[in-house]
Design an enzyme around this catalytic site. Structure first.
Site, short mmCIF file in Angstrom:
data_model
loop_
_atom_site.label_atom_id
_atom_site.label_comp_id
_atom_site.label_asym_id
_atom_site.label_seq_id
_atom_site.Cartn_x
_atom_site.Cartn_y
_atom_site.Cartn_z
N SER A 171 0.84 -1.22 0.00
CA SER A 171 0.00 0.00 0.00
C SER A 171 0.86 1.25 0.00
O SER A 171 2.03 1.21 0.39
CB SER A 171 -0.89 0.04 1.24
OG SER A 171 -1.73 -1.07 1.29
N1 SAH Z 1 1.14 -5.64 4.41
C1 SAH Z 1 1.86 -5.87 3.18
C2 SAH Z 1 1.06 -5.62 1.92
C3 SAH Z 1 -0.19 -6.41 1.89
S1 SAH Z 1 -0.80 -6.78 0.30
C4 SAH Z 1 3.18 -5.10 3.15
O1 SAH Z 1 3.50 -4.39 4.10
O2 SAH Z 1 3.90 -5.25 2.15
C5 SAH Z 1 -1.96 -7.99 0.80
C6 SAH Z 1 -1.34 -9.33 1.11
O3 SAH Z 1 -2.36 -10.17 1.63
C7 SAH Z 1 -0.79 -10.06 -0.13
O4 SAH Z 1 0.53 -10.40 0.09
C8 SAH Z 1 -1.70 -11.29 -0.24
O5 SAH Z 1 -1.04 -12.44 -0.75
C9 SAH Z 1 -2.13 -11.48 1.19
N2 SAH Z 1 -3.35 -12.28 1.39
C10 SAH Z 1 -4.48 -12.27 0.66
N3 SAH Z 1 -5.37 -13.14 1.17
C11 SAH Z 1 -4.77 -13.72 2.25
C12 SAH Z 1 -5.17 -14.70 3.21
N4 SAH Z 1 -6.37 -15.29 3.16
N5 SAH Z 1 -4.30 -15.05 4.18
C13 SAH Z 1 -3.06 -14.49 4.26
N6 SAH Z 1 -2.62 -13.54 3.39
C14 SAH Z 1 -3.47 -13.17 2.40
#
Ligand code: SAH
Length: 207
Positions: free
Chosen positions: A61
């Site tokens: 983000s």
């Molecule tokens: N917090 C992160 C960015 C998040 S992007 C940072 O600091 O870089 C959202 C993330 O959520 C992605 O990596 C995606 O693979 C993960 N995601 C999506 N669904 C998920 C689930 N059910 N369990 C765990 N991770 C998940």
């Protein structure tokens, strides 16, 4: 413009406009080298205020959104925090700056692996990165005082609410991927939650 200068500009912009007022959050932003969590080909954009690709069709983000969510989380040193959606590991590092005890869950094994490496490189050795479905939380270390979901979900999974301590706070983008409400949920008692809304955002989906 060099990235340290860009970092400082972003910091000043938040301070001047009173967008981010939490000292803990501002300090954590200055302490964590975001450039270590970003693909080297985007390094010069490390402190540009927009999302960046992190591989596997996922994005990190924009800094303003990350800091706003952290501020809403009202982290207090010493508490235990759970993050869902590790991605690059950047957000987990920010939480670790404030809290120390952080568990973060990532669904995509390749991203979990990269995040572990990034966190190690940046010196955050105590963050626990778990590969798995974050909708289930992470029971072995529950309950958590703070839970932060960093992917859009239509509904907060029940297991996450169950794993939140009474008095604890959860922050999540709720709704459609490109138009979700930033919501904070406070657990008043085991089955009573107080919800408040904090504006519209855009996120990759929780799947
Ligand atoms: N917090 C992160 C960015 C998040 S992007 C940072 O600091 O870089 C959202 C993330 O959520 C992605 O990596 C995606 O693979 C993960 N995601 C999506 N669904 C998920 C689930 N059910 N369990 C765990 N991770 C998940």
């Amino acid at each position: 413009m060099n990235i340290e200068h860009q970092k400082q500009q972003l910091f000043s912009y938040w301070e001047k406009n009173d967008l981010i007022s939490s000292d803990n959050v501002l300090k954590a932003f200055m302490a964590v080298p975001r450039e270590l969590f970003i693909d080297p080909s985007y390094r010069d954009q490390s402190y540009a205020d927009h999302p960046l690709p992190i591989g596997c069709d996922q994005t990190i983000s924009q800094p303003s959104t990350v800091m706003l969510m952290l501020q809403l989380l009202e982290l207090i040193p010493g508490q235990r925090a759970l993050e869902i959606g590790t991605g690059s590991g950047y957000n987990a590092a920010l939480i670790a700056e404030i809290n120390r005890e952080v568990v973060t869950v990532e669904r995509i094994p390749q991203l979990a692996k990269i995040a572990k490496l990034n966190l190690k490189k940046a010196g955050y050795h105590d963050v626990i990165v778990v590969k798995g479905d974050g909708k289930k939380g992470y029971l072995p270390l529950a309950p958590y005082d703070r839970i932060m979901v960093t992917a859009a979900t239509q509904k907060v999974p029940k297991q996450l609410k169950d794993q939140l301590s009474v008095g604890g706070l959860l922050v999540a983008p709720i709704g459609a991927t490109y138009r979700c409400d930033m919501v904070t949920i406070k657990k008043i008692s085991s089955n009573h939650f107080q919800t408040s809304n904090h504006g519209l955002f855009s996120f990759v989906p929780l799947v």
